[in-house]
Design an enzyme around this catalytic site. Sequence first.
Site, PDB file in Angstrom:
ATOM      1  N   GLU B  52     -21.090  10.176  -6.336  1.00 38.91           N
ATOM      2  CA  GLU B  52     -19.486  10.088  -5.952  1.00 38.91           C
ATOM      3  C   GLU B  52     -19.081   9.502  -6.929  1.00 38.91           C
ATOM      4  O   GLU B  52     -19.075   8.414  -7.379  1.00 38.91           O
ATOM      5  CB  GLU B  52     -19.576   9.497  -4.437  1.00 38.91           C
ATOM      6  N   ASP B  63      -7.316   4.201   0.609  1.00 41.91           N
ATOM      7  CA  ASP B  63      -8.277   3.526  -0.322  1.00 41.91           C
ATOM      8  C   ASP B  63      -7.921   2.037  -0.128  1.00 41.91           C
ATOM      9  O   ASP B  63      -6.464   2.010  -0.103  1.00 41.91           O
ATOM     10  CB  ASP B  63      -8.341   3.722  -1.046  1.00 41.91           C
TER      11      ASP B  63
END
Lengths: 430, 277
Positions: B52, B63
């Site tokens: 990823e 995040d």
Amino acid sequence: MRSIPAATPRRFDTRPAEAKVRPAMAAPHTLNTYRAGPDERGHFGPYGGRYVAETLMPLILDVERAYEAAKRDPAFQAEFDRLARDYIGRPSPLYFAERLTERFGGAKLYFKRDELNHTGSHKINNCLGQVLLALRMGKKRIIAETGAGQHGVATATVCALFGLPCTIYMGEVDVERQKPNVFRMKLLGAEVVAVGSGSRTLKDAMNEALRAWVGQVEDTFYVIGTVAGPHPYPAMVRDFQSVIGVEAREQMLAREGRLPDTLVACIGGGSNAMGLFHPFLDDSAVAMVAVEAGGHGVETGQHAASLAGGRPGVLHGNKTYLLQDDDGQIIEAHSISAGLDYPGIGPEHAWLHDIGRVQYVHATDEEALTAFQLCSKLEGIIPALEPAHALAHVTKLAPTLPKDHILLMNMCGRGDKDVFAVAERLGVEL
Amino acid sequence: MSARDRIATRFAELRDAGRAGLVTFVTAGDPTLDLSLNIVCGLPAAGADVIELGMPFTDPMADGPAIQAAGLRALAAGTTMVKTLALVRAFRAGDNATPIVLMGYLNPVLAYGSERFAQDAADAGVDGLILVDLPPEEEEELAPYFRAHGLKLVRLATPTTDAVRLPTVLGGADGFVYYVAIAGITGTKSAAIGSIESAVTRIKASTDLPIAVGFGIRDAAGAAAIARVADAAVVGSAIVEVIANQLDAEDLPARVHGFVAELARGVRGARIGQRGE
């Protein structure tokens, strides 16, 4: 909707000469109504929507369902109206600014005085509505972001009123430059979290509030402070702020027997402008001008004028005009006014801009400072730096208009919070 | 499917091998483009089954601090979408089997141009995309381009995705399903394995796609625990922290690969002694 008494329709093109030639795509459309938006998924034309992480989606759908039900519940509206009257001090007055009118020598200038609200700005109209909704949903905690601190103070105030725990996210840079508001929020019982990520200002405070919300979705309600964010926030905040325009409409009809010719409001995210404009959108004879923060000048790149200097993209849950570089990275906004210092704009404004119903202009830091001082001296009203941008445009516009032209400006906040910043800017040591 | 369906091929191989996969996340261009290419190129040998690759963004609202900082390091090092895709192309020159899934936020993709992005990403050798702030309800304007170029749009399911909403999430899901184990941001808390197992079972009942589980996996033991209940374990923040904590190390890529090898041992050993699935 009440019927409008016969009035001579007045259409003056209030745009500066160079703006009168518009690209074809921005030609004014004729719609049956400009007030039907958004669609069921929160879109205003191509803007708005719901661009959030999956964790938040079910929760935001809940907020939407709860808000739709509350809107139709007369008891909810009655409670909002009662507290708007007894706690906020609504309706705010409509004031004829006679000395500024004389000075400008043109249009007749009125202020809608939302700076007289409890906590000193229009922000509390929306906080009251959203906190009532949070209570109705059984939420136990409130979170909010703030830039200048006005929305944070208003949120903390309403939370104090209802005894709800409240956490306000504020960029470290803003915590430093808005110390009095930080202390106010703490006095009101709120926890203030200084956000040190990214550029440490309003956009980062909003990122951090969204992150916090993702981590406590079950019991927490996020009170967004402007007409931005994922659907239903832009429409919901607009609806709560529309009390401004609804009152102004009635007050102007009572006072002048007709509608104003031109509305003027400052715009960062755009909640005070949306609140004033929305009830007038279908009155085709009423022109509307929103004034973005031009910072050091749009040509310098240091500004907060998302429409003048940005292009469409996705941030904070909605599609709208954003200040961004060629690679889609968000550019930090600049304005002397912390409340306008945001790199985006509400999606309904983006749409109204594209279809040409509202005209969007900008005023620089310097022009706002000049208007700030002029208003203080001539009207005895120290405006917040945000509406000082609106007044800066009025200063240019009013002298060009005939004396029977009615200009209505939203005085959406008072300047107490700004005296330190203005003194520093003027080289005065306090 | 074409040679490009590396994701399906990889998960079929894992199934045949009777083990779960390890999905490793790093941000493209972190800490510099050269080092990042070095790091990414060594991931398969260290034991990563799927890569990823984060597309850096100034405002990564889902995040936590570790991946936020990684994105800012990458941007400071001059990473752009063009350079991210060039990194993938360079990786592909030496590895045509390991799937690469780009992960990030919508705005940089829109700025690049959805159609052009789909074309260029596919050409570079990208296999799939995870766009955190693109829920199924908003994907119409991009998804047709992705599909036309064989890019899998990986959907995220979360602890808040209830039974009413799950069909919306799984409808049109492609490649694999990414189960976000916690209601929270990356790199913060961890979920109880029991709740993850029941969520995976619930999702499996509605889809034939493999399920990868991420968020909150910090080490080999954590990865092994996930590997017993899901088709793949995703590790991001913990790897990114290895980069952050040793920015000045001359052998930074080797240190990252060393940590990934530990994680891989955990994942590969997880089902030994367990009955086969």
